[in-house]
Motif scaffolding. Sequence first.
Motif, mmCIF file in Angstrom:
data_model
loop_
_atom_site.group_PDB
_atom_site.id
_atom_site.type_symbol
_atom_site.label_atom_id
_atom_site.label_comp_id
_atom_site.label_asym_id
_atom_site.label_seq_id
_atom_site.Cartn_x
_atom_site.Cartn_y
_atom_site.Cartn_z
ATOM 1 N N PHE A 35 0.828 -1.204 0.000
ATOM 2 C CA PHE A 35 0.000 0.000 0.000
ATOM 3 C C PHE A 35 0.866 1.259 0.000
ATOM 4 O O PHE A 35 0.644 2.183 -0.794
ATOM 5 C CB PHE A 35 -0.915 0.006 1.222
ATOM 6 C CG PHE A 35 -1.653 1.305 1.398
ATOM 7 C CD1 PHE A 35 -2.787 1.589 0.661
ATOM 8 C CD2 PHE A 35 -1.196 2.265 2.297
ATOM 9 C CE1 PHE A 35 -3.461 2.796 0.805
ATOM 10 C CE2 PHE A 35 -1.852 3.474 2.443
ATOM 11 C CZ PHE A 35 -2.985 3.741 1.697
ATOM 12 N N THR A 59 2.696 1.955 -3.275
ATOM 13 C CA THR A 59 1.755 2.452 -4.283
ATOM 14 C C THR A 59 1.393 3.903 -4.008
ATOM 15 O O THR A 59 1.399 4.745 -4.912
ATOM 16 C CB THR A 59 0.489 1.589 -4.306
ATOM 17 O OG1 THR A 59 0.846 0.219 -4.510
ATOM 18 C CG2 THR A 59 -0.456 2.026 -5.415
ATOM 19 N N ALA A 60 1.111 4.217 -2.748
ATOM 20 C CA ALA A 60 0.716 5.586 -2.393
ATOM 21 C C ALA A 60 1.827 6.585 -2.670
ATOM 22 O O ALA A 60 1.564 7.735 -3.012
ATOM 23 C CB ALA A 60 0.313 5.637 -0.920
ATOM 24 N N PHE A 71 -5.453 -8.184 -3.925
ATOM 25 C CA PHE A 71 -5.678 -6.744 -3.778
ATOM 26 C C PHE A 71 -6.651 -6.186 -4.823
ATOM 27 O O PHE A 71 -6.789 -4.981 -4.947
ATOM 28 C CB PHE A 71 -4.352 -5.984 -3.875
ATOM 29 C CG PHE A 71 -3.377 -6.323 -2.789
ATOM 30 C CD1 PHE A 71 -3.499 -5.759 -1.523
ATOM 31 C CD2 PHE A 71 -2.346 -7.216 -3.024
ATOM 32 C CE1 PHE A 71 -2.604 -6.075 -0.518
ATOM 33 C CE2 PHE A 71 -1.446 -7.544 -2.021
ATOM 34 C CZ PHE A 71 -1.568 -6.974 -0.762
ATOM 35 N N CYS A 96 -6.522 -6.860 1.123
ATOM 36 C CA CYS A 96 -7.215 -5.671 1.638
ATOM 37 C C CYS A 96 -7.776 -5.932 3.028
ATOM 38 O O CYS A 96 -7.803 -5.038 3.881
ATOM 39 C CB CYS A 96 -8.322 -5.254 0.675
ATOM 40 S SG CYS A 96 -7.701 -4.602 -0.897
ATOM 41 N N LEU A 156 -4.986 -5.472 5.380
ATOM 42 C CA LEU A 156 -4.728 -4.048 5.569
ATOM 43 C C LEU A 156 -5.725 -3.429 6.537
ATOM 44 O O LEU A 156 -5.356 -2.601 7.377
ATOM 45 C CB LEU A 156 -4.787 -3.320 4.227
ATOM 46 C CG LEU A 156 -3.494 -3.250 3.428
ATOM 47 C CD1 LEU A 156 -3.757 -2.677 2.048
ATOM 48 C CD2 LEU A 156 -2.451 -2.424 4.157
ATOM 49 N N ILE A 188 -5.668 4.521 7.645
ATOM 50 C CA ILE A 188 -5.280 4.333 6.263
ATOM 51 C C ILE A 188 -6.538 4.378 5.410
ATOM 52 O O ILE A 188 -7.494 3.663 5.659
ATOM 53 C CB ILE A 188 -4.565 2.981 6.059
ATOM 54 C CG1 ILE A 188 -3.298 2.912 6.927
ATOM 55 C CG2 ILE A 188 -4.222 2.752 4.603
ATOM 56 C CD1 ILE A 188 -2.628 1.547 6.907
ATOM 57 N N LEU A 219 -8.329 3.303 2.391
ATOM 58 C CA LEU A 219 -8.212 2.227 1.401
ATOM 59 C C LEU A 219 -9.180 2.399 0.239
ATOM 60 O O LEU A 219 -9.203 1.556 -0.655
ATOM 61 C CB LEU A 219 -8.455 0.867 2.061
ATOM 62 C CG LEU A 219 -7.489 0.458 3.176
ATOM 63 C CD1 LEU A 219 -7.897 -0.882 3.741
ATOM 64 C CD2 LEU A 219 -6.067 0.411 2.662
ATOM 65 N N PHE A 226 -7.548 2.310 -3.019
ATOM 66 C CA PHE A 226 -6.567 1.232 -3.179
ATOM 67 C C PHE A 226 -7.238 -0.103 -3.473
ATOM 68 O O PHE A 226 -6.845 -0.826 -4.366
ATOM 69 C CB PHE A 226 -5.695 1.126 -1.933
ATOM 70 C CG PHE A 226 -4.628 0.065 -2.028
ATOM 71 C CD1 PHE A 226 -3.519 0.262 -2.831
ATOM 72 C CD2 PHE A 226 -4.732 -1.110 -1.309
ATOM 73 C CE1 PHE A 226 -2.537 -0.711 -2.925
ATOM 74 C CE2 PHE A 226 -3.752 -2.081 -1.395
ATOM 75 C CZ PHE A 226 -2.651 -1.892 -2.205
ATOM 76 N N CYS A 227 -8.247 -0.430 -2.675
ATOM 77 C CA CYS A 227 -8.931 -1.724 -2.834
ATOM 78 C C CYS A 227 -10.278 -1.526 -3.521
ATOM 79 O O CYS A 227 -10.993 -0.580 -3.224
ATOM 80 C CB CYS A 227 -9.147 -2.389 -1.480
ATOM 81 S SG CYS A 227 -7.607 -2.870 -0.673
#
Length: 320
Positions: A255, A258-259, A293, A301, A304, A314, A316, A319-320
């Motif tokens: 994560f 990627t961020a 993911f 996920c 996470l 966080i 998400l 992201f997910c």
Amino acid sequence: MRVGGGVNVIQQYLRLRLVDEMHIAISPVVLGAGELPTRKPLWIEPYLVELLRPMAEEGFPLIVAGGLGIYLKRRWVEQTRQQTLWTPLPDARATHDIDSFLALEIFQQDRVSRFRGTLARLGYQVHEKARYYQFIKPVTGVPVDHVKIDLHTRLPRDDEATQLKLQNHRLGRSGHRAFRTLHAWATPEAFAIDEGVQELPFAGSDPADIRFEGVVRVPHPFASLCMKLTAAGDYERTPIENRDPLQRKHAFDVFLLTAMLSESEVSQVSAFTRQFAGHAAMPAICNDIVRFFGAPDAPGCYTLRGLVQERRAIDLTRFC
């Protein structure tokens, strides 16, 4: 002499130890914005400084990967106010090891004795549980009783295999004596470790308080993501009763990596994905992305979300 300036100026003078007295004006900022004037170094950083200096002098270009490499990249992104894919960024996790990738040339050119001698002069001994690719140094006054260096390398291509020996995931120079002097953990998913290596400004003092100003080399985000996606997938594939909770860190690292991507790095990741589309390791990595993911209820996920309760929140949703 009085010097005025912003965070960047403060950081430069503090690093050079030229500040006797400091007056700080405080103004409100939006939470998650702005830049910290100082960030206390990790306890392990003096030992990284101690390692980088002689390795650079001897011509051993280490790539610092794993949690420490991600932490250093995260700090550089913060200090230089890089525009990243998502903000605010969560803090990187702390780490107790120095995961380093060695160039194959160290083994091909028979430089293993010199490298091993450098480690010995720094006080590192063979780790009996992982002989010749992990080395430990007893330390005091820090949260652990030793520093560990974990050596990795990528698998050689067919045209690079001359004078190399691969045995039980360990790669070194062929020959009994050389192999039992030094080798590295051969990491199939690190096939891109030499591509787009990033050199970050790095300064600090070693345990003897000797100052170092130079660079630290970290993997390109594409290479790091390939390794972390594989590690996260390995955790998710492990039966629940056999899982080590500490290994959830790999999902968090995926994560954060990627961020932290900049716009140019997003393009570079896409280019590397096309470049290595035919590599033997890529299908499994792509499958892990989708399987673990690829949806809000995917296992990665879910892992996470469990970490959200233990860390700074966080987000998400993207992201997910």
